[in-house]
Scaffold this motif. Structure first.
Motif, PDB file in Angstrom:
ATOM      1  N   GLN A   1     -55.791  -5.325  -5.924  1.00  0.00           N
ATOM      2  CA  GLN A   1     -56.135  -4.329  -4.905  1.00  0.00           C
ATOM      3  C   GLN A   1     -55.570  -4.662  -3.519  1.00  0.00           C
ATOM      4  N   MET A   2     -54.776  -5.725  -3.420  1.00  0.00           N
ATOM      5  CA  MET A   2     -54.273  -6.168  -2.115  1.00  0.00           C
ATOM      6  C   MET A   2     -53.546  -5.045  -1.357  1.00  0.00           C
ATOM      7  N   TYR A   3     -52.618  -4.383  -2.017  1.00  0.00           N
ATOM      8  CA  TYR A   3     -51.846  -3.339  -1.341  1.00  0.00           C
ATOM      9  C   TYR A   3     -52.682  -2.109  -1.025  1.00  0.00           C
ATOM     10  N   ASN A   4     -53.620  -1.778  -1.893  1.00  0.00           N
ATOM     11  CA  ASN A   4     -54.477  -0.624  -1.612  1.00  0.00           C
ATOM     12  C   ASN A   4     -55.417  -0.913  -0.443  1.00  0.00           C
ATOM     13  N   ARG A   5     -55.879  -2.160  -0.300  1.00  0.00           N
ATOM     14  CA  ARG A   5     -56.688  -2.523   0.874  1.00  0.00           C
ATOM     15  C   ARG A   5     -55.836  -2.394   2.137  1.00  0.00           C
ATOM     16  N   TRP A   6     -54.598  -2.874   2.064  1.00  0.00           N
ATOM     17  CA  TRP A   6     -53.708  -2.765   3.214  1.00  0.00           C
ATOM     18  C   TRP A   6     -53.483  -1.290   3.571  1.00  0.00           C
ATOM     19  N   ALA A   7     -53.177  -0.473   2.572  1.00  0.00           N
ATOM     20  CA  ALA A   7     -52.890   0.952   2.823  1.00  0.00           C
ATOM     21  C   ALA A   7     -54.111   1.675   3.387  1.00  0.00           C
ATOM     22  N   SER A   8     -55.294   1.363   2.875  1.00  0.00           N
ATOM     23  CA  SER A   8     -56.497   2.050   3.357  1.00  0.00           C
ATOM     24  C   SER A   8     -56.870   1.630   4.774  1.00  0.00           C
ATOM     25  N   GLY A   9     -56.310   0.520   5.254  1.00  0.00           N
ATOM     26  CA  GLY A   9     -56.552   0.095   6.628  1.00  0.00           C
ATOM     27  C   GLY A   9     -55.632   0.761   7.642  1.00  0.00           C
ATOM     28  N   ASN A  10     -54.768   1.649   7.186  1.00  0.00           N
ATOM     29  CA  ASN A  10     -53.838   2.360   8.068  1.00  0.00           C
ATOM     30  C   ASN A  10     -54.041   3.855   7.933  1.00  0.00           C
ATOM     31  N   ARG A  11     -53.681   4.586   8.983  1.00  0.00           N
ATOM     32  CA  ARG A  11     -53.786   6.044   8.973  1.00  0.00           C
ATOM     33  C   ARG A  11     -52.372   6.616   8.983  1.00  0.00           C
ATOM     34  N   PHE A  12     -51.927   7.020   7.806  1.00  0.00           N
ATOM     35  CA  PHE A  12     -50.572   7.543   7.650  1.00  0.00           C
ATOM     36  C   PHE A  12     -50.542   9.030   7.937  1.00  0.00           C
TER      37      PHE A  12
END
Length: 179
Positions: A49-60
């Motif tokens: 889940q490392m990349y999904n945690r990173w992605a969810s911490g950003n607002r694209f």
């Protein structure tokens, strides 16, 4: 008195043009996929889940860019089903040049996986959700790139009220007055 009016007119015109050009500049935010580590096989607990945690911490938002840095790997954009299965024979996008830039052109979900056998199953995959732009709010004007430590190395663009722009505005105004 007439020269004062000319100076005020020139200054007003300059200020209008300066603000108009900055407000109507369309730029995007560039993110480094995964932060400082780049696009690699995750290690440790909850690696899947490392990349999904990173992605969810950003607002694209639409037109943002995701930059993938990697060695001997690849990046694919796939369907949700292919993401779940960790394989694709016909990805929407494929790159293996080690320095991939992907533009998020629309709102919605984007599914990324590594194209190297076994990497996706070990957690090298990510879902990015691109938000709908707000209906009644103009985009933030942006013009300069800096790294934001809080968002795991994502790269953000600050608004036009940066110190450099303010100094340039004041210097230009003074040059206009004394010209």
């Amino acid at each position: 008195m007439a020269s004062l009016l000319v100076i005020c007119f020139k200054a007003s015109l300059f200020l209008f043009l300066f603000l108009f050009l900055h407000v109507h500049t369309v730029t995007c935010t560039e993110y480094e996929a995964g932060g400082d580590d780049g696009w690699v096989i995750p290690k440790g607990n909850d690696a899947d889940q490392m990349y999904n945690r990173w992605a969810s911490g950003n607002r694209f938002k639409p037109d943002d860019i995701v930059h993938f840095k990697y060695k001997e790997d690849s990046v694919m954009v796939v369907t949700e089903e292919e993401y779940q299965k960790c394989r694709s024979s016909h990805p929407f996008f494929y790159s293996n040049n080690g320095d991939t830039v992907f533009k998020l052109e629309r709102p919605g979900l984007f599914y990324f996986i590594s194209g190297v056998s076994g990497h996706c199953e070990r957690g090298q995959k990510m879902i990015i959700k691109v938000l709908e732009p707000p209906a009644n709010s103009p985009e933030q004007p942006q013009n300069q790139t800096t790294t934001d430590e809080k968002n795991n190395g994502s790269v953000l663009s600050p608004s036009m009220a940066s110190p450099i722009n303010i100094v340039l505005l004041v210097l230009s105004f003074l040059l206009l007055l004394f010209h």
